[in-house]
Design a protein around this motif. Structure first.
Motif, PDB file in Angstrom:
ATOM      1  N   LEU A  69       9.280  39.640  23.408  1.00 12.85           N
ATOM      2  CA  LEU A  69       9.946  39.075  22.017  1.00 12.85           C
ATOM      3  C   LEU A  69      10.539  40.067  21.225  1.00 12.85           C
ATOM      4  CD1 LEU A  69       6.519  37.050  20.798  1.00 12.85           C
ATOM      5  CD2 LEU A  69       8.567  36.247  21.748  1.00 12.85           C
ATOM      6  N   ILE A  70      10.099  41.157  21.355  1.00 16.23           N
ATOM      7  CA  ILE A  70      10.689  42.336  20.393  1.00 16.23           C
ATOM      8  C   ILE A  70      12.050  42.530  20.917  1.00 16.23           C
ATOM      9  CG2 ILE A  70      10.735  44.845  20.074  1.00 16.23           C
ATOM     10  CD1 ILE A  70       7.586  44.454  19.842  1.00 16.23           C
ATOM     11  N   THR A  71      12.237  42.872  22.167  1.00 19.13           N
ATOM     12  CA  THR A  71      13.413  42.966  22.796  1.00 19.13           C
ATOM     13  C   THR A  71      14.348  41.826  22.729  1.00 19.13           C
ATOM     14  OG1 THR A  71      12.859  42.521  25.020  1.00 19.13           O
ATOM     15  CG2 THR A  71      12.879  44.610  24.590  1.00 19.13           C
ATOM     16  N   GLY A  72      13.834  40.539  22.453  1.00 18.50           N
ATOM     17  CA  GLY A  72      14.871  39.292  22.715  1.00 18.50           C
ATOM     18  C   GLY A  72      15.313  39.236  21.197  1.00 18.50           C
ATOM     19  N   ILE A  73      14.405  39.665  20.382  1.00 18.16           N
ATOM     20  CA  ILE A  73      14.898  39.755  18.901  1.00 18.16           C
ATOM     21  C   ILE A  73      15.811  40.831  18.631  1.00 18.16           C
ATOM     22  CG2 ILE A  73      14.031  40.053  16.494  1.00 18.16           C
ATOM     23  CD1 ILE A  73      11.369  38.582  17.224  1.00 18.16           C
ATOM     24  N   LEU A  74      15.613  41.897  19.498  1.00 21.17           N
ATOM     25  CA  LEU A  74      16.582  42.851  18.951  1.00 21.17           C
ATOM     26  C   LEU A  74      17.898  42.707  19.703  1.00 21.17           C
ATOM     27  CD1 LEU A  74      14.746  46.396  20.204  1.00 21.17           C
ATOM     28  CD2 LEU A  74      16.185  45.896  18.003  1.00 21.17           C
ATOM     29  N   MET A  75      18.081  41.969  20.797  1.00 17.03           N
ATOM     30  CA  MET A  75      19.300  41.428  21.493  1.00 17.03           C
ATOM     31  C   MET A  75      19.942  40.571  20.395  1.00 17.03           C
ATOM     32  SD  MET A  75      18.933  41.008  25.326  1.00 17.03           S
ATOM     33  CE  MET A  75      17.464  39.747  25.549  1.00 17.03           C
ATOM     34  N   LEU A  76      19.186  39.615  19.679  1.00 18.58           N
ATOM     35  CA  LEU A  76      19.869  38.733  18.925  1.00 18.58           C
ATOM     36  C   LEU A  76      20.471  39.544  17.618  1.00 18.58           C
ATOM     37  CD1 LEU A  76      17.257  35.689  19.070  1.00 18.58           C
ATOM     38  CD2 LEU A  76      19.928  35.921  20.093  1.00 18.58           C
ATOM     39  N   LEU A  77      19.672  40.557  17.099  1.00 20.62           N
ATOM     40  CA  LEU A  77      20.013  41.277  15.887  1.00 20.62           C
ATOM     41  C   LEU A  77      21.335  42.144  16.226  1.00 20.62           C
ATOM     42  CD1 LEU A  77      16.676  42.584  14.765  1.00 20.62           C
ATOM     43  CD2 LEU A  77      18.316  40.667  13.432  1.00 20.62           C
ATOM     44  N   ILE A  78      21.312  42.758  17.654  1.00 19.89           N
ATOM     45  CA  ILE A  78      22.431  43.388  18.136  1.00 19.89           C
ATOM     46  C   ILE A  78      23.519  42.552  18.117  1.00 19.89           C
ATOM     47  CG2 ILE A  78      23.355  44.909  19.773  1.00 19.89           C
ATOM     48  CD1 ILE A  78      20.517  45.977  20.391  1.00 19.89           C
ATOM     49  N   GLU A  79      23.582  41.272  18.757  1.00 21.94           N
ATOM     50  CA  GLU A  79      24.501  40.488  19.045  1.00 21.94           C
ATOM     51  C   GLU A  79      24.474  39.134  18.374  1.00 21.94           C
ATOM     52  OE1 GLU A  79      27.982  39.982  20.014  1.00 21.94           O
ATOM     53  OE2 GLU A  79      27.153  41.765  21.000  1.00 21.94           O
ATOM     54  N   PRO A  80      24.582  39.003  17.249  1.00 15.69           N
ATOM     55  CA  PRO A  80      24.102  37.713  16.532  1.00 15.69           C
ATOM     56  C   PRO A  80      25.195  36.468  16.983  1.00 15.69           C
ATOM     57  CG  PRO A  80      25.052  39.297  15.094  1.00 15.69           C
ATOM     58  CD  PRO A  80      24.989  40.091  16.142  1.00 15.69           C
ATOM     59  N   THR A  81      26.121  37.079  17.558  1.00 19.62           N
ATOM     60  CA  THR A  81      27.223  35.713  17.775  1.00 19.62           C
ATOM     61  C   THR A  81      26.615  34.954  19.202  1.00 19.62           C
ATOM     62  OG1 THR A  81      28.274  37.270  19.484  1.00 19.62           O
ATOM     63  CG2 THR A  81      29.171  37.227  17.321  1.00 19.62           C
ATOM     64  N   LEU A  82      25.531  35.620  19.497  1.00 22.75           N
ATOM     65  CA  LEU A  82      24.842  34.734  20.571  1.00 22.75           C
ATOM     66  C   LEU A  82      24.440  33.415  20.269  1.00 22.75           C
ATOM     67  CD1 LEU A  82      22.610  37.272  22.383  1.00 22.75           C
ATOM     68  CD2 LEU A  82      24.408  36.102  23.444  1.00 22.75           C
ATOM     69  N   PHE A  83      24.019  33.271  18.868  1.00 19.68           N
ATOM     70  CA  PHE A  83      23.640  31.895  18.335  1.00 19.68           C
ATOM     71  C   PHE A  83      24.917  30.935  18.315  1.00 19.68           C
ATOM     72  CE2 PHE A  83      20.401  34.373  16.343  1.00 19.68           C
ATOM     73  CZ  PHE A  83      19.250  33.553  16.704  1.00 19.68           C
ATOM     74  N   LYS A  84      26.053  31.293  18.593  1.00 13.66           N
ATOM     75  CA  LYS A  84      27.098  30.546  18.432  1.00 13.66           C
ATOM     76  C   LYS A  84      27.789  30.317  19.865  1.00 13.66           C
ATOM     77  CE  LYS A  84      28.591  32.107  13.974  1.00 13.66           C
ATOM     78  NZ  LYS A  84      29.494  32.845  13.120  1.00 13.66           N
ATOM     79  N   SER A  85      27.090  30.751  20.993  1.00 12.51           N
ATOM     80  CA  SER A  85      27.511  30.712  22.178  1.00 12.51           C
ATOM     81  C   SER A  85      27.328  29.437  23.090  1.00 12.51           C
ATOM     82  CB  SER A  85      27.077  31.987  23.066  1.00 12.51           C
ATOM     83  OG  SER A  85      25.630  31.695  23.178  1.00 12.51           O
ATOM     84  N   GLY A  86      26.595  28.672  22.168  1.00  9.26           N
ATOM     85  CA  GLY A  86      26.134  27.121  23.033  1.00  9.26           C
ATOM     86  C   GLY A  86      24.923  26.715  22.834  1.00  9.26           C
ATOM     87  N   GLY A  87      24.652  25.798  23.054  1.00 12.50           N
ATOM     88  CA  GLY A  87      22.961  25.192  22.723  1.00 12.50           C
ATOM     89  C   GLY A  87      22.215  25.721  23.668  1.00 12.50           C
ATOM     90  N   TRP A  88      22.755  26.205  24.917  1.00 16.70           N
ATOM     91  CA  TRP A  88      21.874  26.793  25.849  1.00 16.70           C
ATOM     92  C   TRP A  88      20.664  27.715  25.376  1.00 16.70           C
ATOM     93  CZ3 TRP A  88      21.216  32.076  26.681  1.00 16.70           C
ATOM     94  CH2 TRP A  88      22.193  32.831  26.236  1.00 16.70           C
ATOM     95  N   LEU A  89      21.204  28.821  24.279  1.00 18.47           N
ATOM     96  CA  LEU A  89      20.501  29.627  23.652  1.00 18.47           C
ATOM     97  C   LEU A  89      19.255  28.785  22.876  1.00 18.47           C
ATOM     98  CD1 LEU A  89      19.397  32.584  23.065  1.00 18.47           C
ATOM     99  CD2 LEU A  89      20.938  32.522  21.154  1.00 18.47           C
ATOM    100  N   HIS A  90      19.634  27.981  22.051  1.00 17.11           N
ATOM    101  CA  HIS A  90      18.670  27.159  21.323  1.00 17.11           C
ATOM    102  C   HIS A  90      17.570  26.483  22.235  1.00 17.11           C
ATOM    103  CE1 HIS A  90      22.171  27.765  18.819  1.00 17.11           C
ATOM    104  NE2 HIS A  90      21.231  27.771  17.764  1.00 17.11           N
ATOM    105  N   ALA A  91      18.160  25.858  23.213  1.00 15.07           N
ATOM    106  CA  ALA A  91      17.204  25.051  24.476  1.00 15.07           C
ATOM    107  C   ALA A  91      16.115  26.430  24.918  1.00 15.07           C
ATOM    108  CB  ALA A  91      18.040  24.427  25.504  1.00 15.07           C
ATOM    109  N   LYS A  92      16.725  27.431  25.228  1.00 21.97           N
ATOM    110  CA  LYS A  92      15.994  28.562  25.957  1.00 21.97           C
ATOM    111  C   LYS A  92      14.947  28.947  24.833  1.00 21.97           C
ATOM    112  CE  LYS A  92      15.782  33.297  26.680  1.00 21.97           C
ATOM    113  NZ  LYS A  92      16.079  34.584  26.305  1.00 21.97           N
ATOM    114  N   LEU A  93      15.217  29.052  23.791  1.00 25.44           N
ATOM    115  CA  LEU A  93      14.379  29.668  22.596  1.00 25.44           C
ATOM    116  C   LEU A  93      12.986  28.562  22.527  1.00 25.44           C
ATOM    117  CD1 LEU A  93      16.646  31.084  20.047  1.00 25.44           C
ATOM    118  CD2 LEU A  93      15.134  32.369  21.746  1.00 25.44           C
ATOM    119  N   ALA A  94      13.726  27.019  22.518  1.00 27.78           N
ATOM    120  CA  ALA A  94      12.502  26.270  22.270  1.00 27.78           C
ATOM    121  C   ALA A  94      11.659  26.272  23.626  1.00 27.78           C
ATOM    122  CB  ALA A  94      13.205  24.896  22.619  1.00 27.78           C
TER     123      ALA A  94
END
Length: 148
Positions: A69-94
């Motif tokens: 969880l810590i490293t996953g959150i860190l990746m999202l903080l380092i590269e917030p554009t991942l949230f705009k990379s498609g619905g795959w990330l949202h599905a993965k997080l679910a």
């Protein structure tokens, strides 16, 4: 988190290591539940399995989950554009939320087995053991293929 930008791949590498550790624990813990349920009448054996369950959950699964969880959150903080990379990330997080629920349900199963090892049979735990495999397959496909 601009100061971490150059470390994204390092964080990602540690994320993968943590995920592998967490998944290994989630694959094995329910197998211990199977042994526990199958041998409920053997007190000495059950005692050994309970120790293994507790150590696996407390010293491997939970720390690996936390580090994931810590490293996953860190990746999202380092590269917030991942949230705009498609619905795959949202599905993965679910699906990760489902894995978290599975993780904590394992703790509940440990408590149930300690109180009444005959409450659920070994077959239940064999089927239960398949859930993290299915979730892992779906998560890997989402991350690698990015289908949407």
């Amino acid at each position: 988190m601009g100061f971490l930008n150059g470390y994204f791949l390092w964080v990602k590498a540690f994320h993968v290591i943590a995920v592998i550790s967490w998944m290994a624990a989630l694959f094995y813990l329910p197998r211990l539940f199977v042994y526990h349920a199958e041998n409920a009448h053997k007190k000495e054996f059950v005692g050994v399995v309970q120790i293994q369950e507790k150590k696996l959950y407390s010293f491997i699964a939970s720390p690996a989950m936390g580090f994931t969880l810590i490293t996953g959150i860190l990746m999202l903080l380092i590269e917030p554009t991942l949230f705009k990379s498609g619905g795959w990330l949202h599905a993965k997080l679910a699906l990760v939320v489902l894995l978290l629920a599975y993780h904590f349900y394992c703790k509940k199963c440990m408590r149930e087995l300690e109180k009444d090892p005959t409450r659920r049979n070994a077959r239940f735990y064999r089927v239960f053991n398949e859930a993290p495999t299915i979730l892992m397959i779906l998560i890997v496909i989402l991350v690698v293929v990015k289908p949407f």
